[in-house]
Design a protein around this motif. Structure first.
Motif, PDB file in Angstrom:
ATOM      1  N   ASN A 293       0.619  -1.393  -0.119  1.00  9.90           N
ATOM      2  CA  ASN A 293      -0.375   0.233   0.134  1.00  9.90           C
ATOM      3  C   ASN A 293       0.673   1.478  -0.133  1.00  9.90           C
ATOM      4  O   ASN A 293       0.933   1.823   0.654  1.00  9.90           O
ATOM      5  N   TYR A 294       1.483   1.048  -1.452  1.00 14.89           N
ATOM      6  CA  TYR A 294       2.602   2.871  -1.584  1.00 14.89           C
ATOM      7  C   TYR A 294       1.716   3.686  -1.944  1.00 14.89           C
ATOM      8  O   TYR A 294       0.627   3.682  -2.656  1.00 14.89           O
ATOM      9  N   MET A 295       2.112   5.136  -2.300  1.00 16.23           N
ATOM     10  CA  MET A 295       1.486   6.046  -3.008  1.00 16.23           C
ATOM     11  C   MET A 295       1.550   6.774  -4.549  1.00 16.23           C
ATOM     12  O   MET A 295       0.909   6.710  -4.659  1.00 16.23           O
ATOM     13  N   ARG A 296       2.936   6.210  -4.644  1.00 17.64           N
ATOM     14  CA  ARG A 296       3.596   6.834  -6.248  1.00 17.64           C
ATOM     15  C   ARG A 296       3.866   5.742  -6.890  1.00 17.64           C
ATOM     16  O   ARG A 296       3.496   3.985  -6.897  1.00 17.64           O
ATOM     17  N   ASP A 297       3.403   5.493  -8.248  1.00 16.92           N
ATOM     18  CA  ASP A 297       3.147   4.501  -9.518  1.00 16.92           C
ATOM     19  C   ASP A 297       3.853   4.411  -9.865  1.00 16.92           C
ATOM     20  O   ASP A 297       4.555   3.161 -10.269  1.00 16.92           O
ATOM     21  N   ALA A 298       5.561   4.432  -9.108  1.00 22.23           N
ATOM     22  CA  ALA A 298       7.286   3.668  -9.568  1.00 22.23           C
ATOM     23  C   ALA A 298       6.937   2.623  -8.172  1.00 22.23           C
ATOM     24  O   ALA A 298       7.811   1.756  -8.691  1.00 22.23           O
ATOM     25  N   SER A 299       6.226   2.816  -7.116  1.00 18.37           N
ATOM     26  CA  SER A 299       6.678   2.060  -5.483  1.00 18.37           C
ATOM     27  C   SER A 299       5.227   0.705  -5.790  1.00 18.37           C
ATOM     28  O   SER A 299       6.245  -0.176  -5.301  1.00 18.37           O
ATOM     29  N   ILE A 300       3.728   1.261  -6.528  1.00 19.18           N
ATOM     30  CA  ILE A 300       3.380  -0.022  -6.082  1.00 19.18           C
ATOM     31  C   ILE A 300       3.536  -1.351  -6.631  1.00 19.18           C
ATOM     32  O   ILE A 300       3.392  -2.604  -6.541  1.00 19.18           O
ATOM     33  N   PRO A 301       3.528  -1.204  -8.553  1.00 16.46           N
ATOM     34  CA  PRO A 301       3.971  -2.661  -8.396  1.00 16.46           C
ATOM     35  C   PRO A 301       5.494  -3.008  -8.030  1.00 16.46           C
ATOM     36  O   PRO A 301       5.253  -4.390  -8.737  1.00 16.46           O
ATOM     37  N   PHE A 302       6.095  -1.957  -7.513  1.00 11.99           N
ATOM     38  CA  PHE A 302       7.695  -2.764  -7.343  1.00 11.99           C
ATOM     39  C   PHE A 302       7.085  -3.449  -5.834  1.00 11.99           C
ATOM     40  O   PHE A 302       7.161  -4.664  -5.712  1.00 11.99           O
ATOM     41  N   TYR A 303       6.045  -3.391  -4.882  1.00 15.31           N
ATOM     42  CA  TYR A 303       5.958  -3.981  -3.753  1.00 15.31           C
ATOM     43  C   TYR A 303       4.581  -4.687  -4.332  1.00 15.31           C
ATOM     44  O   TYR A 303       4.544  -5.992  -3.665  1.00 15.31           O
ATOM     45  N   VAL A 304       3.998  -5.102  -4.980  1.00 13.47           N
ATOM     46  CA  VAL A 304       2.869  -5.939  -5.762  1.00 13.47           C
ATOM     47  C   VAL A 304       3.710  -6.773  -6.123  1.00 13.47           C
ATOM     48  O   VAL A 304       2.694  -8.516  -6.310  1.00 13.47           O
ATOM     49  N   LYS A 305       4.540  -7.155  -6.559  1.00  9.46           N
ATOM     50  CA  LYS A 305       5.547  -8.297  -7.454  1.00  9.46           C
ATOM     51  C   LYS A 305       5.712  -8.486  -6.280  1.00  9.46           C
ATOM     52  O   LYS A 305       5.688  -9.781  -5.641  1.00  9.46           O
ATOM     53  N   SER A 306       6.858  -7.639  -5.085  1.00  9.35           N
ATOM     54  CA  SER A 306       7.665  -8.225  -4.284  1.00  9.35           C
ATOM     55  C   SER A 306       6.169  -9.210  -2.315  1.00  9.35           C
ATOM     56  O   SER A 306       6.789 -10.370  -2.722  1.00  9.35           O
TER      57      SER A 306
END
Length: 416
Positions: free
Chosen positions: A83-96
């Motif tokens: 549950n992050y804010m930025r477009d760059a962060s969310i896909p990364f953590y969804v993958k993780s």
């Protein structure tokens, strides 16, 4: 690699569990490797594992100054979320998060992964607006986030008896992140270590790296250790708060500041909370472990520090905030406390990149890097193997600081 199963457990039980093979080897340290990874924590071990499993690079040595999994990977609150804010962060953590959910099967090691759900307890309207904005962004990338009422918050967290209408900061609602979970941090380190070792990676504990070495052409040449010089064409630094300690040995300065982040646990009690609770307005979060302990964390000590214990004022601030919403917790006794040092970038987003020293790679700037271990290891291994950033890590390169293309991330747990 020996397979763990109910059948192997029964078979070795006949011999009193004295016939198990070591989880990983202890080979002699060679003079050179294709890749040296500094740091046998979550990110270092995951990088080594994916180098071998995904890209077939097995001439790899992981060098650890202490014992495997004894650094920051053992000093966190084991929360996994996206549950992050930025477009760059969310896909990364969804993958993780998705990788975490399949690691037990992939690595044949029980990580005790539990999909708990995280509830953000909201106490101010500016915070609610921020989290609603985060919800709309997360929806684009398939990460779950849903607003709930104050009544529903209290139903899901029965221990939440404070924060009433007359409180200084009353509870006004909440947000639910159903993808969040917890698991065993030591199991994550051990599982990646077993997987990497089985594919030919060498793990060397009690091998402190004292400096980086550059060749005459300016490229990385290897590392100096307490056991001698080890040559390598590529070196990855995955040492969390000590990143700058190493990179400055070759004259490389990075936009990082090291701070102390602490946590503590209570004595075990009967089940009280079955979700991860985050209270961003008050600056604390907690969950209950499988053993019944309340695992509690708060805001970092904002002063620069390499300490690994807890400062009393940080502890008192966290406890005071927690008791304002959970007054019954005043009966709990403190069981143990610890601290870790994290290196933070100006935009609170990580750095995963090859540096200005050719062949030298860094993974750093992780504010709560535990949740990023699988994706962080996979994407850094991609960069080392292929020489180009993985699409998920492309926004987190060093070039963003040169061009002021910051990824200003407010989605850290204790950001206020």
């Amino acid at each position: 690699m020996q397979r763990y199963s109910i059948f192997s457990l029964l078979r070795h039980a006949i011999g009193g569990h004295t016939t198990w093979a070591p989880a990983w080897r202890s080979p002699p340290l060679k003079e050179s490797y294709d890749v040296v990874v500094i740091g046998a924590g979550g990110h270092g071990l995951a990088t080594a594992y994916y180098l071998a499993s995904e890209f077939g690079i097995t001439d790899v040595a992981v060098l650890e100054r202490g014992w495997l999994g004894g650094g920051n990977v053992a000093r966190n609150t084991v929360t996994v979320r996206s549950n992050y804010m930025r477009d760059a962060s969310i896909p990364f953590y969804v993958k993780s998060v998705s990788l975490y959910e399949g690691l037990t099967g992939e690595l044949n090691f029980n990580l005790m992964h539990s999909k708990r759900t995280m509830i953000d307890v909201v106490q101010t309207y500016p915070k609610m607006r921020e989290l609603r904005r985060r919800q709309l962004t997360m929806d684009i990338y398939g990460s779950t986030y849903e607003q709930i009422s104050t009544k529903e918050v209290r139903r899901r967290i029965p221990a939440l008896t404070g924060g009433g209408p007359d409180a200084r900061l009353p509870v006004i609602g909440g947000m639910v992140h159903t993808d969040a979970g917890v698991n065993r941090h030591d199991a994550v380190a051990w599982a990646y270590a077993r997987g990497a070792d089985a594919r030919g990676v060498e793990l060397h504990q009690q091998t402190a790296v004292t400096g980086l070495l550059r060749g005459r052409d300016g490229a990385i040449e290897g590392v100096a250790t307490t056991r001698g010089i080890v040559r390598a064409r590529k070196v990855a630094v995955a040492v969390s708060g000590h990143t700058t300690t190493l990179t400055e040995t070759v004259g490389l300065r990075l936009p990082l500041r090291t701070m102390n982040l602490t946590a503590f646990v209570s004595e075990p009690v009967k089940p009280l909370v079955d979700v991860v609770v985050n209270c961003p307005d008050s600056g604390f979060y907690f969950s209950q472990s499988d053993k019944g302990e309340m695992v509690i964390g708060g805001a970092p000590d904002m002063g620069q520090s390499f300490r690994r214990d807890i400062k009393q004022h940080v502890f008192e601030d966290t406890v005071t905030a927690m008791l304002s919403l959970f007054p019954s917790f005043k009966k709990l006794k403190l069981l143990r406390q610890w601290g870790g040092h994290v290196d933070i970038t100006p935009d609170a987003s990580p750095i995963m990149d090859e540096t200005d020293v050719p062949g030298l790679f860094v993974t750093a700037g992780w504010w709560g890097g535990y949740k990023a271990v699988p994706a962080g290891g996979l994407t850094l291994a991609h960069l080392i193997a292929k020489g180009e950033p993985h699409p998920l890590m492309a926004p987190f390169t060093l070039s963003r600081f040169r061009h002021l293309d910051y990824v200003m991330e407010s989605g850290t747990t204790t950001a206020r």
